[in-house]
Scaffold this motif. Sequence first.
Motif, PDB file in Angstrom:
ATOM      1  N   VAL A 280       0.859  -1.177   0.000  1.00 53.49           N
ATOM      2  CA  VAL A 280       0.000   0.000   0.000  1.00 53.49           C
ATOM      3  C   VAL A 280       0.896   1.227   0.000  1.00 53.49           C
ATOM      4  N   GLU A 281       0.328   2.335  -0.448  1.00 51.85           N
ATOM      5  CA  GLU A 281       1.126   3.539  -0.657  1.00 51.85           C
ATOM      6  C   GLU A 281       0.336   4.750  -0.192  1.00 51.85           C
ATOM      7  N   LYS A 282       1.057   5.785   0.214  1.00 54.98           N
ATOM      8  CA  LYS A 282       0.439   7.082   0.475  1.00 54.98           C
ATOM      9  C   LYS A 282       1.426   8.162   0.056  1.00 54.98           C
ATOM     10  N   VAL A 283       0.883   9.348  -0.189  1.00 55.97           N
ATOM     11  CA  VAL A 283       1.691  10.493  -0.603  1.00 55.97           C
ATOM     12  C   VAL A 283       1.833  11.428   0.590  1.00 55.97           C
ATOM     13  N   ARG A 284       3.051  11.791   0.914  1.00 58.36           N
ATOM     14  CA  ARG A 284       3.326  12.711   2.028  1.00 58.36           C
ATOM     15  C   ARG A 284       2.826  14.106   1.659  1.00 58.36           C
ATOM     16  N   ALA A 285       2.241  14.797   2.612  1.00 61.63           N
ATOM     17  CA  ALA A 285       1.795  16.183   2.418  1.00 61.63           C
ATOM     18  C   ALA A 285       2.977  17.026   1.952  1.00 61.63           C
ATOM     19  N   GLY A 286       2.750  17.857   0.944  1.00 58.34           N
ATOM     20  CA  GLY A 286       3.785  18.728   0.385  1.00 58.34           C
ATOM     21  C   GLY A 286       4.453  18.155  -0.849  1.00 58.34           C
ATOM     22  N   ALA A 287       4.325  16.848  -1.084  1.00 67.31           N
ATOM     23  CA  ALA A 287       4.987  16.226  -2.236  1.00 67.31           C
ATOM     24  C   ALA A 287       4.429  16.746  -3.560  1.00 67.31           C
ATOM     25  N   PHE A 288       3.128  16.939  -3.643  1.00 66.96           N
ATOM     26  CA  PHE A 288       2.543  17.444  -4.893  1.00 66.96           C
ATOM     27  C   PHE A 288       2.933  18.897  -5.127  1.00 66.96           C
ATOM     28  N   GLU A 289       2.953  19.692  -4.073  1.00 74.40           N
ATOM     29  CA  GLU A 289       3.332  21.105  -4.217  1.00 74.40           C
ATOM     30  C   GLU A 289       4.734  21.224  -4.806  1.00 74.40           C
ATOM     31  N   ARG A 290       5.656  20.418  -4.301  1.00 73.90           N
ATOM     32  CA  ARG A 290       7.020  20.424  -4.843  1.00 73.90           C
ATOM     33  C   ARG A 290       7.039  19.923  -6.280  1.00 73.90           C
ATOM     34  N   ALA A 291       6.240  18.886  -6.576  1.00 76.85           N
ATOM     35  CA  ALA A 291       6.212  18.316  -7.931  1.00 76.85           C
ATOM     36  C   ALA A 291       5.649  19.311  -8.943  1.00 76.85           C
ATOM     37  N   LEU A 292       4.673  20.120  -8.529  1.00 76.79           N
ATOM     38  CA  LEU A 292       4.061  21.081  -9.452  1.00 76.79           C
ATOM     39  C   LEU A 292       5.017  22.194  -9.854  1.00 76.79           C
ATOM     40  N   ALA A 293       6.062  22.415  -9.080  1.00 80.08           N
ATOM     41  CA  ALA A 293       7.074  23.417  -9.429  1.00 80.08           C
ATOM     42  C   ALA A 293       7.961  22.928 -10.574  1.00 80.08           C
ATOM     43  N   GLY A 294       7.830  21.645 -10.936  1.00 77.94           N
ATOM     44  CA  GLY A 294       8.694  21.050 -11.943  1.00 77.94           C
ATOM     45  C   GLY A 294       8.301  21.277 -13.396  1.00 77.94           C
ATOM     46  N   GLY A 295       7.193  21.934 -13.672  1.00 77.47           N
ATOM     47  CA  GLY A 295       6.811  22.186 -15.063  1.00 77.47           C
ATOM     48  C   GLY A 295       5.405  21.729 -15.367  1.00 77.47           C
ATOM     49  N   SER A 296       5.095  21.608 -16.659  1.00 71.81           N
ATOM     50  CA  SER A 296       3.736  21.297 -17.081  1.00 71.81           C
ATOM     51  C   SER A 296       3.380  19.827 -16.821  1.00 71.81           C
ATOM     52  N   VAL A 297       2.087  19.589 -16.656  1.00 68.93           N
ATOM     53  CA  VAL A 297       1.557  18.257 -16.363  1.00 68.93           C
ATOM     54  C   VAL A 297       0.469  17.966 -17.393  1.00 68.93           C
ATOM     55  N   GLU A 298       0.510  16.783 -17.983  1.00 65.40           N
ATOM     56  CA  GLU A 298      -0.491  16.391 -18.972  1.00 65.40           C
ATOM     57  C   GLU A 298      -1.761  15.902 -18.293  1.00 65.40           C
ATOM     58  N   LEU A 299      -2.894  16.076 -18.979  1.00 62.07           N
ATOM     59  CA  LEU A 299      -4.161  15.475 -18.589  1.00 62.07           C
ATOM     60  C   LEU A 299      -4.426  14.357 -19.578  1.00 62.07           C
ATOM     61  N   ARG A 300      -4.664  13.151 -19.072  1.00 63.98           N
ATOM     62  CA  ARG A 300      -4.871  11.986 -19.930  1.00 63.98           C
ATOM     63  C   ARG A 300      -6.176  11.290 -19.576  1.00 63.98           C
ATOM     64  N   LEU A 301      -6.606  10.441 -20.483  1.00 59.61           N
ATOM     65  CA  LEU A 301      -7.733   9.557 -20.233  1.00 59.61           C
ATOM     66  C   LEU A 301      -7.167   8.168 -20.001  1.00 59.61           C
ATOM     67  N   ASP A 302      -7.415   7.600 -18.831  1.00 56.39           N
ATOM     68  CA  ASP A 302      -6.960   6.253 -18.469  1.00 56.39           C
ATOM     69  C   ASP A 302      -5.455   6.057 -18.668  1.00 56.39           C
ATOM     70  N   HIS A 303      -4.669   7.044 -18.342  1.00 53.13           N
ATOM     71  CA  HIS A 303      -3.202   7.002 -18.464  1.00 53.13           C
ATOM     72  C   HIS A 303      -2.746   6.798 -19.910  1.00 53.13           C
ATOM     73  N   GLY A 304      -3.619   7.031 -20.863  1.00 53.75           N
ATOM     74  CA  GLY A 304      -3.284   6.821 -22.274  1.00 53.75           C
ATOM     75  C   GLY A 304      -3.195   8.129 -23.033  1.00 53.75           C
ATOM     76  N   ARG A 305      -4.209   8.374 -23.829  1.00 56.40           N
ATOM     77  CA  ARG A 305      -4.233   9.513 -24.738  1.00 56.40           C
ATOM     78  C   ARG A 305      -4.275  10.848 -23.988  1.00 56.40           C
ATOM     79  N   VAL A 306      -3.468  11.809 -24.445  1.00 59.27           N
ATOM     80  CA  VAL A 306      -3.435  13.154 -23.867  1.00 59.27           C
ATOM     81  C   VAL A 306      -4.682  13.905 -24.325  1.00 59.27           C
ATOM     82  N   ILE A 307      -5.418  14.492 -23.351  1.00 59.17           N
ATOM     83  CA  ILE A 307      -6.636  15.242 -23.673  1.00 59.17           C
ATOM     84  C   ILE A 307      -6.549  16.690 -23.192  1.00 59.17           C
ATOM     85  N   GLY A 308      -5.395  17.113 -22.712  1.00 53.77           N
ATOM     86  CA  GLY A 308      -5.192  18.483 -22.245  1.00 53.77           C
ATOM     87  C   GLY A 308      -3.977  18.560 -21.352  1.00 53.77           C
ATOM     88  N   GLY A 309      -3.915  19.614 -20.561  1.00 55.95           N
ATOM     89  CA  GLY A 309      -2.801  19.752 -19.640  1.00 55.95           C
ATOM     90  C   GLY A 309      -2.670  21.158 -19.099  1.00 55.95           C
TER      91      GLY A 309
END
Length: 189
Positions: free
Chosen positions: A34-63
């Motif tokens: 099992v896994e969990k994400v530590r608080a603050g991890a996403f905030e740091r990750a979002l500083a890294g640049g653009s993020v894609e929006l996908r459908l079912d981890h496949g086709r890019v539908i935005g970002g």
Amino acid sequence: MKIEMRNGSVSISGYVNAVERESRLIPSPKGPFVEKVRAGAFERALAGGSVELRLDHGRVIGGTGDGSLALCEDAIGLRAEAAVSDPETVELARRGEIRGWSFGFKNPSDEWEEGEPPKRTLLGFDLLEVSLISRRMVPAYTGTLAEVRGEPEAEFLEREAEPEVRTAPDNVHYWRELMEMKRNYVSTQ
């Protein structure tokens, strides 16, 4: 998750992940965990640049790069707001078949806790994409609430997905337990 239908497009908002909350059992070559994400991890990750929006981890539908996806970490977790005009995604939303969110990452920094099952805490990572998950997949994290608006009355659906996990032969007891859970889920539908 809130879904609003408008003139051939859909606005979807909700939480991709609630930090400090454990996932479902995740299969791996070394055995399930099992896994969990530590608080603050996403905030740091979002500083890294653009993020894609996908459908079912496949086709890019935005970002985030084209402005169709906005992401931020708050006290609950990673919040997303997406404006989607992709016809397949709009149709899935119209039929009530968007069941949740997921995310894809690389270069994790993590801690492991021994136990049955082992527990992984993600301390940091490079966030590559967030995905809208349809009925074709099962999100690793549970608890999606979807609200479909734009109809005469709002329709509220609480969805718990059946676990569809493939395990290695040495995890036969997990496989049997998951198949029993799936049979029970199907029989209640």
